[in-house]
Enzyme design. Structure first.
Site, mmCIF file in Angstrom:
data_model
loop_
_atom_site.group_PDB
_atom_site.id
_atom_site.type_symbol
_atom_site.label_atom_id
_atom_site.label_comp_id
_atom_site.label_asym_id
_atom_site.label_seq_id
_atom_site.Cartn_x
_atom_site.Cartn_y
_atom_site.Cartn_z
ATOM 1 N N ARG A 192 38.555 30.955 -18.561
ATOM 2 C CA ARG A 192 37.258 31.223 -19.190
ATOM 3 C C ARG A 192 36.564 32.333 -18.428
ATOM 4 O O ARG A 192 36.584 32.329 -17.187
ATOM 5 C CB ARG A 192 36.351 29.978 -19.103
ATOM 6 C CG ARG A 192 36.849 28.762 -19.838
ATOM 7 C CD ARG A 192 36.155 27.513 -19.306
ATOM 8 N NE ARG A 192 36.417 27.314 -17.882
ATOM 9 C CZ ARG A 192 35.737 26.504 -17.084
ATOM 10 N NH1 ARG A 192 34.729 25.826 -17.550
ATOM 11 N NH2 ARG A 192 36.052 26.377 -15.806
ATOM 12 N N GLU A 193 35.941 33.240 -19.139
ATOM 13 C CA GLU A 193 35.167 34.267 -18.455
ATOM 14 C C GLU A 193 34.056 33.574 -17.666
ATOM 15 O O GLU A 193 33.487 32.577 -18.121
ATOM 16 C CB GLU A 193 34.584 35.256 -19.460
ATOM 17 C CG GLU A 193 35.693 36.025 -20.147
ATOM 18 C CD GLU A 193 35.210 37.168 -21.009
ATOM 19 O OE1 GLU A 193 34.077 37.649 -20.816
ATOM 20 O OE2 GLU A 193 35.986 37.593 -21.879
ATOM 21 N N GLU A 240 47.572 31.481 -20.814
ATOM 22 C CA GLU A 240 46.454 31.473 -19.861
ATOM 23 C C GLU A 240 45.237 30.881 -20.562
ATOM 24 O O GLU A 240 44.934 31.240 -21.683
ATOM 25 C CB GLU A 240 46.182 32.933 -19.487
ATOM 26 C CG GLU A 240 45.206 33.112 -18.391
ATOM 27 C CD GLU A 240 45.681 32.471 -17.113
ATOM 28 O OE1 GLU A 240 46.626 32.987 -16.516
ATOM 29 O OE2 GLU A 240 45.104 31.446 -16.717
ATOM 30 N N CYS A 247 37.693 36.177 -27.265
ATOM 31 C CA CYS A 247 38.793 35.245 -27.564
ATOM 32 C C CYS A 247 38.567 34.404 -28.815
ATOM 33 O O CYS A 247 39.279 34.573 -29.803
ATOM 34 C CB CYS A 247 39.042 34.326 -26.378
ATOM 35 S SG CYS A 247 39.806 35.180 -25.006
ATOM 36 N N ASN A 302 41.972 26.990 -28.521
ATOM 37 C CA ASN A 302 40.797 27.789 -28.889
ATOM 38 C C ASN A 302 40.259 27.405 -30.266
ATOM 39 O O ASN A 302 39.043 27.393 -30.486
ATOM 40 C CB ASN A 302 41.124 29.280 -28.830
ATOM 41 C CG ASN A 302 41.015 29.814 -27.405
ATOM 42 O OD1 ASN A 302 40.564 29.110 -26.512
ATOM 43 N ND2 ASN A 302 41.444 31.044 -27.177
ATOM 44 N N THR A 328 45.860 41.707 -26.891
ATOM 45 C CA THR A 328 46.324 41.547 -28.276
ATOM 46 C C THR A 328 45.085 41.520 -29.177
ATOM 47 O O THR A 328 44.710 40.474 -29.689
ATOM 48 C CB THR A 328 47.131 40.233 -28.440
ATOM 49 O OG1 THR A 328 46.354 39.134 -27.923
ATOM 50 C CG2 THR A 328 48.438 40.284 -27.700
HETATM 51 C C1 UDX Z 1 37.557 30.798 -24.254
HETATM 52 C C2 UDX Z 1 38.279 29.492 -23.882
HETATM 53 O O1 UDX Z 1 37.321 28.546 -23.388
HETATM 54 C C3 UDX Z 1 39.331 29.759 -22.826
HETATM 55 O O2 UDX Z 1 40.044 28.559 -22.521
HETATM 56 C C4 UDX Z 1 40.296 30.802 -23.374
HETATM 57 O O3 UDX Z 1 41.280 31.120 -22.423
HETATM 58 C C5 UDX Z 1 39.538 32.061 -23.769
HETATM 59 O O4 UDX Z 1 38.509 31.750 -24.701
HETATM 60 P P1 UDX Z 1 35.647 32.295 -23.125
HETATM 61 O O5 UDX Z 1 35.862 33.307 -24.203
HETATM 62 O O6 UDX Z 1 35.483 32.757 -21.729
HETATM 63 O O7 UDX Z 1 36.869 31.260 -23.088
HETATM 64 O O8 UDX Z 1 34.336 31.489 -23.553
HETATM 65 P P2 UDX Z 1 33.893 29.961 -23.684
HETATM 66 O O9 UDX Z 1 33.343 29.463 -22.421
HETATM 67 O O10 UDX Z 1 34.940 29.151 -24.357
HETATM 68 O O11 UDX Z 1 32.654 30.135 -24.683
HETATM 69 C C6 UDX Z 1 32.852 30.761 -25.954
HETATM 70 C C7 UDX Z 1 31.572 30.919 -26.723
HETATM 71 O O12 UDX Z 1 31.145 29.656 -27.196
HETATM 72 C C8 UDX Z 1 30.392 31.502 -25.955
HETATM 73 O O13 UDX Z 1 29.764 32.474 -26.783
HETATM 74 C C9 UDX Z 1 29.489 30.313 -25.710
HETATM 75 O O14 UDX Z 1 28.145 30.687 -25.617
HETATM 76 C C10 UDX Z 1 29.765 29.478 -26.937
HETATM 77 N N1 UDX Z 1 29.524 28.030 -26.760
HETATM 78 C C11 UDX Z 1 30.242 27.326 -25.838
HETATM 79 C C12 UDX Z 1 28.581 27.381 -27.542
HETATM 80 O O15 UDX Z 1 27.934 27.993 -28.392
HETATM 81 N N2 UDX Z 1 28.385 26.043 -27.381
HETATM 82 C C13 UDX Z 1 29.075 25.319 -26.471
HETATM 83 O O16 UDX Z 1 28.837 24.100 -26.367
HETATM 84 C C14 UDX Z 1 30.029 25.984 -25.669
#
Ligand code: UDX
Length: 441
Positions: free
Chosen positions: A155-156, A152, A266, A214, A86
């Site tokens: 996390r990647e 879902e 995401c 999110n 999406t």
């Molecule tokens: C996210 C959600 O965590 C997950 O539950 C959902 O299903 C999809 O979106 P993801 O996109 O894999 O998962 O990334 P995530 O681990 O959440 O990190 C997102 C971004 O935030 C990254 O660019 C990371 O570097 C940044 N981040 C994360 C920070 O800058 N500081 C932090 O403390 C944590």
């Protein structure tokens, strides 16, 4: 049990393999024959730790198959997962739901028995109820189709664990639902036996859980990054601040890492789609703060370029910059809305020669930014660099030896965009260190 998973991108491929791992017979379905051929041969078109093994184990065990044929999908099972993408609409904040509708239009007319379609994709609140109406209108006579929503949260980089050991399972069902809860409880029985919480709600609440989770995570990151701005202005240290805040159990330390901010497929798109949907519902005031969350996040990227510029003595013109990291976070090859790659592009725009290295994301980065220089190792990227900048906190960058790097660079200047380096180690080896949210140079 038998189930199909329609849409075999990141989410669908992981879910299909995960359900097979739980012992079910699973058919993965996609309209892209290239993707299906790869998955059927045990290959995944992206990097995700542990997924290839889970995929291959289950292909070998005969519990997992793939097809492009909707007739086969309709006949295979009475539980169908919808896991198509999406994306954000071009030029708009709203989500593009065309793939979600296409699944209903393709699958439902082919059903010969009553079925449950459980959505996993992240959708604007209200979508599932619309899909239920649409499904009823295209279903053959005598075939009852129930829509359920089972968001879902994976996390990647942790997708396999998040699928097999989720924090919780949320299931939204229609008001008149007769089958969805029992079916999903049976499917997830091995997880429920391990004590995973199972929450049943209406469709809207289930849809909202995902986007609000999110939105909360994005807010938490932007909160600490806003504090980083104040730290920069006042001479305080955001990493110590985050540690001190994190000991308060009500706040918690996770997702309080200040730095370059969030990116990926995401968080950025989900908060924007959430704002757009709230506007459509007449509740836009409720989410105006997300606009601020978004702009704090985007400001980090320009602030990072400023910091690198000052580390290079005030101008990037002709500077040779080693950029370590292109993926939006470690353990991923995803460069969608990657802060790292964005900064690399801005550095080049400002006249620097940029040499990028990332352990997994080089191919994807090259496709988005073909004009940057790409190195085959961190050391090569640092060759004669005027500054080394760490933009994704891969362990191999965190563990770099300052003394080894010192032999290859032109100036011992390092900029830590993720507050991930052991500052004392670098300073001890004679490096000038620059960080976001703390003064250490
Ligand atoms: C996210 C959600 O965590 C997950 O539950 C959902 O299903 C999809 O979106 P993801 O996109 O894999 O998962 O990334 P995530 O681990 O959440 O990190 C997102 C971004 O935030 C990254 O660019 C990371 O570097 C940044 N981040 C994360 C920070 O800058 N500081 C932090 O403390 C944590």
């Amino acid at each position: 049990m038998r189930c199909t998973v329609i849409g075999t991108g990141y989410l669908g491929a992981t879910h299909a393999a995960g359900m097979a791992e739980l012992g079910h017979d699973v058919l993965g379905v996609d309209v892209d024959p290239g993707k299906i051929a790869k998955l059927a041969a045990g290959e995944i078109p992206f990097y995700e730790p542990g997924l290839r093994k889970m995929l291959r184990d289950n292909l070998d065990a005969g519990r997992l198959q793939f097809t492009t044929d909707y007739d086969e999908a309709a006949a295979f099972a009475d539980l169908h997962f919808l896991a198509v993408g999406t994306p954000q609409k071009k030029g708009e904040y709203a989500a593009d739901l065309r793939h979600v509708y296409a699944v209903i239009d393709e699958l439902v007319p082919r059903l010969t028995r009553s079925a449950v379609i459980a959505g996993k994709s992240t959708v604007p609140v209200g979508t599932a109820a619309e899909l239920a109406q649409r499904a009823t209108s295209v279903a053959p006579a005598g075939v009852d189709v129930e829509i359920a929503w089972n968001p879902e949260f994976l996390r990647e980089g942790h997708a396999v664990t998040d699928t097999l050991r989720p924090d919780r399972i949320v299931l939204g069902v229609q008001g008149d639902s007769a089958r969805a809860e029992a079916m999903l409880r049976e499917l997830y029985a091995p997880l429920l036996e391990n004590g995973v919480p199972f929450l049943v709600s209406d469709l809207q609440t289930a849809e909202l859980v995902k986007v609000s989770a999110n939105a909360f995570l994005a807010t938490k990151i932007s909160f600490i990054n806003a504090m980083a701005e104040v730290c920069e202005a006042s001479g305080a240290d955001v990493t110590v601040l985050a540690d001190a805040l994190g000991y308060d159990a009500r706040i918690g330390r996770r997702f309080l890492n200040a730095g370059l901010g969030f990116g990926g497929g995401c968080l950025p798109k989900d908060i924007r789609a959430f704002m757009a949907r709230a506007g459509e519902l007449g509740a836009n005031q409720a989410l105006t703060f997300l606009r601020e969350v978004d702009s704090i996040n985007m400001r980090r990227r320009t602030r990072m370029v400023e910091l690198i510029t000052s580390a290079c003595g005030g101008s990037l013109l002709g500077a040779n910059i080693a950029v370590l990291g292109a993926a939006f976070k470690p353990e991923s090859d995803d460069v969608r809305d990657s802060p790292a790659l964005n900064v690399a592009g801005l550095l080049q725009l400002n006249g620097a020669a940029v040499n990028v290295y990332d352990p997994k994301a080089l191919d994807n980065a090259r496709m988005v930014f073909p004009t940057l220089n790409y190195a085959t190792s961190a050391l090569e990227a640092c060759d004669r660099a005027d500054a080394v900048v760490v933009l994704t906190e891969w362990p191999e960058f965190v563990d770099l030896a300052p003394a080894v790097l010192a032999e290859t660079v032109r100036a011992k200047v390092i900029v830590d965009g993720r507050n991930c380096l052991d500052i004392d180690r670098w300073r001890g080896a004679g490096w000038q260190v620059h960080c976001l949210g703390r003064r250490v140079a």
